[in-house]
Scaffold this motif. Structure first.
Motif, PDB file in Angstrom:
ATOM      1  N   GLY A 145      31.452  33.663  29.600  1.00 53.15           N
ATOM      2  CA  GLY A 145      32.625  33.586  28.728  1.00 53.15           C
ATOM      3  C   GLY A 145      33.036  34.870  28.035  1.00 53.15           C
ATOM      4  N   ILE A 146      32.571  36.026  28.564  1.00 54.91           N
ATOM      5  CA  ILE A 146      32.972  37.317  27.986  1.00 54.91           C
ATOM      6  C   ILE A 146      33.926  37.999  28.961  1.00 54.91           C
ATOM      7  CG2 ILE A 146      32.183  39.584  27.193  1.00 54.91           C
ATOM      8  CD1 ILE A 146      29.484  38.371  26.549  1.00 54.91           C
ATOM      9  N   SER A 147      35.097  38.406  28.472  1.00 50.46           N
ATOM     10  CA  SER A 147      36.087  39.016  29.353  1.00 50.46           C
ATOM     11  C   SER A 147      36.536  40.356  28.800  1.00 50.46           C
ATOM     12  CB  SER A 147      37.289  38.092  29.500  1.00 50.46           C
ATOM     13  OG  SER A 147      38.194  38.599  30.442  1.00 50.46           O
ATOM     14  N   LEU A 148      36.474  41.377  29.632  1.00 51.43           N
ATOM     15  CA  LEU A 148      36.782  42.741  29.187  1.00 51.43           C
ATOM     16  C   LEU A 148      38.006  43.276  29.907  1.00 51.43           C
ATOM     17  CD1 LEU A 148      35.683  45.515  27.852  1.00 51.43           C
ATOM     18  CD2 LEU A 148      34.746  45.933  30.110  1.00 51.43           C
ATOM     19  N   LYS A 149      38.927  43.842  29.133  1.00 50.87           N
ATOM     20  CA  LYS A 149      40.011  44.605  29.750  1.00 50.87           C
ATOM     21  C   LYS A 149      39.695  46.076  29.506  1.00 50.87           C
ATOM     22  CE  LYS A 149      44.433  46.036  28.383  1.00 50.87           C
ATOM     23  NZ  LYS A 149      44.246  47.307  29.053  1.00 50.87           N
ATOM     24  N   PHE A 150      39.536  46.813  30.585  1.00 53.87           N
ATOM     25  CA  PHE A 150      39.167  48.218  30.472  1.00 53.87           C
ATOM     26  C   PHE A 150      40.358  49.086  30.105  1.00 53.87           C
ATOM     27  CE2 PHE A 150      35.355  47.181  32.961  1.00 53.87           C
ATOM     28  CZ  PHE A 150      34.438  47.922  32.247  1.00 53.87           C
ATOM     29  N   GLN A 151      40.073  50.313  29.655  1.00 55.33           N
ATOM     30  CA  GLN A 151      41.148  51.281  29.422  1.00 55.33           C
ATOM     31  C   GLN A 151      41.828  51.601  30.754  1.00 55.33           C
ATOM     32  OE1 GLN A 151      38.616  53.908  27.161  1.00 55.33           O
ATOM     33  NE2 GLN A 151      40.168  54.200  25.590  1.00 55.33           N
ATOM     34  N   ILE A 152      41.036  51.588  31.818  1.00 56.28           N
ATOM     35  CA  ILE A 152      41.589  51.872  33.142  1.00 56.28           C
ATOM     36  C   ILE A 152      42.131  50.574  33.746  1.00 56.28           C
ATOM     37  CG2 ILE A 152      41.031  52.739  35.455  1.00 56.28           C
ATOM     38  CD1 ILE A 152      38.586  54.126  33.875  1.00 56.28           C
ATOM     39  N   THR A 153      43.280  50.677  34.380  1.00 59.32           N
ATOM     40  CA  THR A 153      43.971  49.463  34.820  1.00 59.32           C
ATOM     41  C   THR A 153      43.244  48.737  35.953  1.00 59.32           C
ATOM     42  OG1 THR A 153      46.071  48.593  35.586  1.00 59.32           O
ATOM     43  CG2 THR A 153      45.428  50.738  36.433  1.00 59.32           C
ATOM     44  N   SER A 154      43.353  47.412  35.943  1.00 63.12           N
ATOM     45  CA  SER A 154      42.781  46.644  37.043  1.00 63.12           C
ATOM     46  C   SER A 154      43.877  45.876  37.777  1.00 63.12           C
ATOM     47  CB  SER A 154      41.723  45.683  36.504  1.00 63.12           C
ATOM     48  OG  SER A 154      42.311  44.829  35.549  1.00 63.12           O
ATOM     49  N   VAL A 155      45.135  46.167  37.415  1.00 63.95           N
ATOM     50  CA  VAL A 155      46.268  45.518  38.071  1.00 63.95           C
ATOM     51  C   VAL A 155      46.400  46.056  39.497  1.00 63.95           C
ATOM     52  CG1 VAL A 155      48.800  45.472  38.092  1.00 63.95           C
ATOM     53  CG2 VAL A 155      47.573  45.043  35.967  1.00 63.95           C
ATOM     54  N   LEU A 156      46.695  45.170  40.445  1.00 60.02           N
ATOM     55  CA  LEU A 156      46.966  45.623  41.808  1.00 60.02           C
ATOM     56  C   LEU A 156      48.484  45.788  41.938  1.00 60.02           C
ATOM     57  CD1 LEU A 156      44.434  43.304  43.648  1.00 60.02           C
ATOM     58  CD2 LEU A 156      44.207  45.757  43.214  1.00 60.02           C
ATOM     59  N   PRO A 157      48.973  47.048  41.977  1.00 60.64           N
ATOM     60  CA  PRO A 157      50.408  47.302  41.817  1.00 60.64           C
ATOM     61  C   PRO A 157      51.272  46.774  42.950  1.00 60.64           C
ATOM     62  CG  PRO A 157      49.214  49.351  42.255  1.00 60.64           C
ATOM     63  CD  PRO A 157      48.183  48.293  42.058  1.00 60.64           C
ATOM     64  N   ALA A 158      50.708  46.630  44.156  1.00 57.13           N
ATOM     65  CA  ALA A 158      51.532  46.173  45.278  1.00 57.13           C
ATOM     66  C   ALA A 158      51.725  44.658  45.262  1.00 57.13           C
ATOM     67  CB  ALA A 158      50.912  46.616  46.595  1.00 57.13           C
ATOM     68  N   LEU A 159      50.858  43.963  44.533  1.00 58.24           N
ATOM     69  CA  LEU A 159      50.968  42.501  44.470  1.00 58.24           C
ATOM     70  C   LEU A 159      51.914  42.085  43.345  1.00 58.24           C
ATOM     71  CD1 LEU A 159      47.317  41.187  44.962  1.00 58.24           C
ATOM     72  CD2 LEU A 159      49.079  41.661  46.670  1.00 58.24           C
ATOM     73  N   THR A 160      52.471  40.887  43.473  1.00 61.87           N
ATOM     74  CA  THR A 160      53.353  40.383  42.411  1.00 61.87           C
ATOM     75  C   THR A 160      52.519  40.058  41.165  1.00 61.87           C
ATOM     76  OG1 THR A 160      53.063  38.081  43.067  1.00 61.87           O
ATOM     77  CG2 THR A 160      54.900  39.302  44.088  1.00 61.87           C
ATOM     78  N   LEU A 161      53.204  39.923  40.050  1.00 56.08           N
ATOM     79  CA  LEU A 161      52.524  39.524  38.806  1.00 56.08           C
ATOM     80  C   LEU A 161      51.812  38.203  39.039  1.00 56.08           C
ATOM     81  CD1 LEU A 161      54.730  41.563  37.823  1.00 56.08           C
ATOM     82  CD2 LEU A 161      54.856  40.223  35.732  1.00 56.08           C
ATOM     83  N   TYR A 162      52.535  37.299  39.698  1.00 57.59           N
ATOM     84  CA  TYR A 162      52.014  35.967  39.983  1.00 57.59           C
ATOM     85  C   TYR A 162      50.675  36.056  40.718  1.00 57.59           C
ATOM     86  CZ  TYR A 162      52.108  31.062  41.472  1.00 57.59           C
ATOM     87  OH  TYR A 162      51.807  29.741  41.670  1.00 57.59           O
ATOM     88  N   ASP A 163      50.644  36.862  41.776  1.00 55.07           N
ATOM     89  CA  ASP A 163      49.409  36.969  42.566  1.00 55.07           C
ATOM     90  C   ASP A 163      48.288  37.655  41.793  1.00 55.07           C
ATOM     91  OD1 ASP A 163      50.479  35.586  44.635  1.00 55.07           O
ATOM     92  OD2 ASP A 163      50.994  37.341  45.845  1.00 55.07           O
ATOM     93  N   ASN A 164      48.645  38.614  40.955  1.00 54.56           N
ATOM     94  CA  ASN A 164      47.622  39.253  40.130  1.00 54.56           C
ATOM     95  C   ASN A 164      46.941  38.230  39.222  1.00 54.56           C
ATOM     96  OD1 ASN A 164      47.146  42.361  40.034  1.00 54.56           O
ATOM     97  ND2 ASN A 164      49.323  42.172  40.493  1.00 54.56           N
ATOM     98  N   ILE A 165      47.744  37.379  38.594  1.00 50.24           N
ATOM     99  CA  ILE A 165      47.163  36.357  37.707  1.00 50.24           C
ATOM    100  C   ILE A 165      46.339  35.354  38.524  1.00 50.24           C
ATOM    101  CG2 ILE A 165      47.672  34.434  36.142  1.00 50.24           C
ATOM    102  CD1 ILE A 165      48.562  36.695  34.670  1.00 50.24           C
ATOM    103  N   LEU A 166      46.910  34.940  39.652  1.00 53.67           N
ATOM    104  CA  LEU A 166      46.230  33.974  40.509  1.00 53.67           C
ATOM    105  C   LEU A 166      44.865  34.511  40.937  1.00 53.67           C
ATOM    106  CD1 LEU A 166      46.809  31.216  41.815  1.00 53.67           C
ATOM    107  CD2 LEU A 166      47.636  32.441  43.827  1.00 53.67           C
ATOM    108  N   LEU A 167      44.849  35.787  41.335  1.00 53.78           N
ATOM    109  CA  LEU A 167      43.592  36.403  41.760  1.00 53.78           C
ATOM    110  C   LEU A 167      42.572  36.422  40.633  1.00 53.78           C
ATOM    111  CD1 LEU A 167      44.395  39.523  43.953  1.00 53.78           C
ATOM    112  CD2 LEU A 167      42.978  37.546  44.524  1.00 53.78           C
ATOM    113  N   SER A 168      43.031  36.735  39.420  1.00 54.72           N
ATOM    114  CA  SER A 168      42.038  36.814  38.347  1.00 54.72           C
ATOM    115  C   SER A 168      41.542  35.425  37.973  1.00 54.72           C
ATOM    116  CB  SER A 168      42.548  37.591  37.138  1.00 54.72           C
ATOM    117  OG  SER A 168      43.789  37.111  36.735  1.00 54.72           O
TER     118      SER A 168
END
Ligand code: ADP
Ligand code: MG
Length: 244
Positions: free
Chosen positions: A79-102
């Motif tokens: 239950g611990i979730s970290l957002k790093f200073q460095i991005t983990s977004v996959l820029p070629a994928l849609t926002l929708y798919d990024n959320i779905l993947l996570s």
């Protein structure tokens, strides 16, 4: 029992002591700000909590369990979730798919297979995007977002797994004033969901939504308390004055 307890945490890199017996306690639904000058050990402490670094000494306890030796994915499952200073977004994928993947990255395959229906997953993804004011961009590639919007997407991704504790390390870095203001509002809205540890250098920004603050200086905890207590603290005022 606190949700998270980091007790006596030290981290030594070669000859450098990045953290020196640091202590941090965060309660259920508490928003906790971690402040201090550059190089004072804030990111290192966040990483020790998330499992990206293993402390040289000390223990990290989460929900009463000693997680000091847990790997990051084991902590994420706890239950611990970290957002790093460095991005983990996959820029070629849609926002929708990024959320779905996570969402998928955090839950087991069997969970997804047996989740009521695809529709429910769809509703969750869209709900998350709506909450973060990104629904209109759902099917755009994430790479087309502004810097601030990408940060919001990442926070949404970090929340996709319903963590009990969210860790944000300088989420407003590089944002415009307006984007910072909106970020403050977004963080207010997630307050009922989870606890938060946020690293931020601007005291004015975090005092509106943080319940308590911890101040690090040269790897040591200089002070910890309510926002009012920290603002009135002479030692804290000194290090902030020393900086300007
Ligand atoms: P902050 O986030 O407060 O700016 P950090 O936790 O990033 O500080 O760093 C604390 C100290 O530890 C700094 O002197 C930094 O250079 C050092 N440090 C951080 N990570 C490493 C590493 N992986 N290897 C060596 N030194 C590191
Ligand atoms: Mg840092």
């Amino acid at each position: 029992m606190p949700l998270l307890e980091a007790a006596d945490v030290s981290k030594i890199f070669g000859k450098l002591t990045a953290l020196d017996s640091a202590r941090l306690e965060v309660g259920e639904n508490e928003f906790h700000g971690l402040i201090g000058p550059n190089g004072s050990g804030k990111s290192t402490l966040m990483k020790c909590i998330a499992g990206a670094e293993i402390p040289t000494r000390g223990t990290v306890t989460f929900l009463g369990r000693d997680v000091t030796a847990f790997r990051p994915n084991q902590r994420a499952r706890a239950g611990i979730s970290l957002k790093f200073q460095i991005t983990s977004v996959l820029p070629a994928l849609t926002l929708y798919d990024n959320i779905l993947l996570s969402m998928q990255a955090q839950s087991s395959l069997s969970n997804l297979m047996f989740s009521r229906s695809r529709m429910r997953l769809h509703d969750r993804v869209m709900g998350m995007l709506t909450e973060f004011r990104l629904a209109e961009r759902a099917f755009d590639p994430a790479g087309a977002l502004s810097h601030g919007q990408q940060q919001w997407l990442e926070i949404a991704m970090a929340l996709a797994s319903d963590p009990k504790l969210l860790l944000l390390d300088e989420p407003t870095g590089g944002m415009s004033l307006e984007e910072r203001r909106v970020t403050g509002e977004l963080l207010q809205t997630i307050k009922k969901r989870c606890s938060l540890i946020i690293v931020e250098h601007d005291l004015d920004f975090i005092r509106d939504f943080c319940d308590r603050l911890t101040v690090l200086d040269q790897g040591k905890v200089l002070a910890s308390g309510t926002v009012a207590e920290i603002q009135a603290d002479k030692k804290v005022q000194e290090i902030y004055l020393r900086r300007v």
